[in-house]
Enzyme design. Structure first.
Site, PDB file in Angstrom:
ATOM      1  N   GLU A 170       0.370  -1.350  -0.041  1.00  0.00           N
ATOM      2  CA  GLU A 170      -0.254  -0.271   0.167  1.00  0.00           C
ATOM      3  C   GLU A 170       0.612   0.980   0.295  1.00  0.00           C
ATOM      4  O   GLU A 170       0.801   2.079   1.017  1.00  0.00           O
ATOM      5  CB  GLU A 170      -1.121  -0.007   1.360  1.00  0.00           C
ATOM      6  CG  GLU A 170      -1.621  -1.549   0.731  1.00  0.00           C
ATOM      7  CD  GLU A 170      -3.044  -1.396   2.657  1.00  0.00           C
ATOM      8  OE1 GLU A 170      -3.126   0.038   3.234  1.00  0.00           O
ATOM      9  OE2 GLU A 170      -3.571  -1.542   2.373  1.00  0.00           O
ATOM     10  N   GLU A 362      -5.274  -8.449   1.471  1.00  0.00           N
ATOM     11  CA  GLU A 362      -6.241  -8.016   2.384  1.00  0.00           C
ATOM     12  C   GLU A 362      -7.186  -8.116   2.304  1.00  0.00           C
ATOM     13  O   GLU A 362      -8.362  -7.369   1.137  1.00  0.00           O
ATOM     14  CB  GLU A 362      -5.408  -7.688   3.130  1.00  0.00           C
ATOM     15  CG  GLU A 362      -4.357  -7.184   3.821  1.00  0.00           C
ATOM     16  CD  GLU A 362      -4.059  -5.603   4.302  1.00  0.00           C
ATOM     17  OE1 GLU A 362      -4.885  -4.754   4.733  1.00  0.00           O
ATOM     18  OE2 GLU A 362      -2.432  -5.273   3.666  1.00  0.00           O
TER      19      GLU A 362
HETATM   20  O1  IFM Z   1      -4.472  -3.150   8.790  1.00  0.00           O
HETATM   21  C1  IFM Z   1      -4.450  -2.475   8.038  1.00  0.00           C
HETATM   22  C2  IFM Z   1      -3.025  -2.857   7.074  1.00  0.00           C
HETATM   23  O2  IFM Z   1      -1.696  -2.508   7.966  1.00  0.00           O
HETATM   24  C3  IFM Z   1      -3.139  -2.575   6.102  1.00  0.00           C
HETATM   25  N1  IFM Z   1      -4.637  -3.007   4.851  1.00  0.00           N
HETATM   26  C4  IFM Z   1      -5.866  -1.792   5.692  1.00  0.00           C
HETATM   27  C5  IFM Z   1      -5.393  -2.698   7.358  1.00  0.00           C
HETATM   28  C6  IFM Z   1      -6.939  -2.132   7.955  1.00  0.00           C
HETATM   29  O3  IFM Z   1      -6.961  -0.991   8.270  1.00  0.00           O
END
Ligand code: IFM
Length: 462
Positions: A170, A362
């Protein structure tokens, strides 16, 4: 108990579709003394940065309990575990290698392999060593070169035993939320250290993060030719707050600025046209050859998806997000919007027909979980997963090549500026005692994963 289900012809049940759980180093590891200080340690010590004034010193004490965590992962029946490496656990400020830190990850991966679990290693999940930040962090071009050196150390040590490597997680968050919005570490720069305006800083950090990816990737590929190599980006469909032309334009601008900014250079070697609308002192410094270099072949694109975002126009013709409303919100204030995953992926595929195969790296949700008689009834989280599995299936049916799905997160953890106030895990953590308890959602996943029709070949015997 609510169950997770797919129809028996679902593409998600094909033998090579990977289900996994994900975490990141700073959010779970603890063992503060085993690594160099990172920007989040510094940020947590500043006033009013973290909602509950907490820090990552202990987190889930994963370095202490890693064997137990491996058993939990294995008990879930997942195919893979996505973890990140803490740069400052592996590299010292003088450029030497911290062998004990490297050994920790190597042992962890071996233990997973012994249980037939593949690993997806992310090299940078936001925990930049403070010694790098002291040299300018992601505003300094040299950081990209040092990232590539660090990547070479890790991949040189772990090599092909890692199934897939991501360079950066990210970059939007490490650039925009961090150097531009200032709500993530290292936070707003004091005026005296500010190399320019905030927008310029955000764009410059983004450029250096993408450059870091581009410099590291060919070196990683050489050292682990049998592994897959890619990057993880987060996407959120950008919707307009109203039907007005101004709000629709704001949403389009936000889409270019927040989503495409990170993908287009990698696939087409150029930033969105929006770059030209930025004033000269907002544009990043780009050296000849940078954008060509960014077009490294990608074996996969990691996609993190949580929600959609709504935008309206601001008086200066830019965009601002409008907080989500309604009764379908998570404790993060994010709207549950599964169809957004299908929407954004089909949109990206249309814009970039050469979109690489995708892993959903994710997807998950924070709710207020209550422990009652040693049980955590999180049916709402099971519903969330069911709706998003259906959305993944819709994507596959729409012709998008999706190769896997990772649950965020294996366990409750340090949720950045939200501290420990947000529980994303399918495993509940008691942050005082370190006790781990499977939530009902973890049991639903267990049941679903163990009842999959096909027989998997353990990763170690491949
Ligand atoms: O916890 C975070 C993660 O570290 C990166 N992506 C989003 C998640 C939720 O906010």
């Amino acid at each position: 108990m609510t169950k997770l289900q797919l129809n028996k012809n679902s593409g998600l049940l094909s033998p090579d579709f990977i289900f996994g759980v994900a975490t990141s180093s700073f959010q779970i590891e603890g063992d503060r003394n085993g690594r160099a200080t990172c920007i989040w340690d510094t940020f947590c010590r500043q006033n009013d940065r973290i909602k509950d004034a907490s820090n990552g010193d202990s987190a889930c004490e994963h370095v202490k309990y890693w064997r137990q965590d491996v058993e939990i992962i294995a008990s879930l029946g997942v195919d893979a575990y996505r973890l990140s490496i803490a740069w400052g656990r592996v590299m010292n400020a003088d450029g030497s290698v911290n062998q004990a830190g490297l050994n920790f990850y190597s042992r962890l991966i071996d233990a997973l392999l012994e249980r037939g679990i593949k690993t997806h290693v992310t090299l940078y999940h936001w925990d930049l060593p403070q010694f790098e930040e002291d040299q300018g962090g992601w505003l300094n071009r040299d950081t990209a070169y040092r990232f590539a050196d660090y990547a070479e150390v890790v991949v040189g040590a772990l090599g092909n035993k890692v199934e897939s490597y991501s360079t950066i997680n990210e970059p939007f968050c490490s650039a925009y939320l961090s150097y531009e919005a200032g709500i993530h570490a290292p936070g707003p720069y004091p005026v005296s250290h500010d190399s320019g305006n905030r927008r310029k800083n955000g764009r410059q950090a983004a450029h250096h993060l993408l450059l870091a990816h581009a410099l590291a990737l060919p070196r990683m590929r050489k050292l682990a030719p049998a592994s897959e190599h890619g990057i993880v980006l987060n996407f959120s469909p950008c919707h307009a707050a109203s039907d007005s032309m101004a709000d629709r334009t704001a949403a389009e601008t936000a889409h270019a600025y927040h989503n495409l900014w990170y993908l287009q250079p990698l696939l087409q070697g150029r930033y969105p046209e929006l770059l030209k609308q930025l004033s000269d002192n907002e544009q990043p410094d780009i050296e000849d050859g940078d954008l060509e270099l960014m077009q490294q072949p990608l074996d996969f694109l990691g996609v993190n998806y949580y929600t959609r975002t709504t935008f309206r126009e601001t008086p200066d013709g830019w965009f601002k997000d409008v907080p989500a409303q309604g009764d379908n919100l998570t404790t993060m204030g994010w709207e549950v919007y599964p169809q957004g995953l299908t929407e954004i992926l089909t949109q990206l595929k249309k814009t970039y027909p050469t979109l690489p195969p995708v892993y959903i790296t994710e997807n998950g949700v924070a709710y207020d979980d209550v422990v009652c008689h040693n049980k955590i009834n999180d049916d709402n989280r099971i519903d969330f997963f069911q709706q998003h599995l259906n959305a993944v299936e819709d994507c596959i049916n729409a012709g998008i090549d999706i190769k896997g799905y990772y649950i965020w997160s294996l366990m409750d953890n340090f949720e950045w500026a939200e501290g420990y106030t947000q529980r994303f895990g399918i495993v509940h953590i008691d942050f005082d005692s370190g006790q781990r308890r499977l939530k009902e959602s973890a049991k639903a996943w267990q049941q679903f994963l163990h009842s999959r029709p096909m027989i998997k070949v353990p990763a170690e015997s491949c």
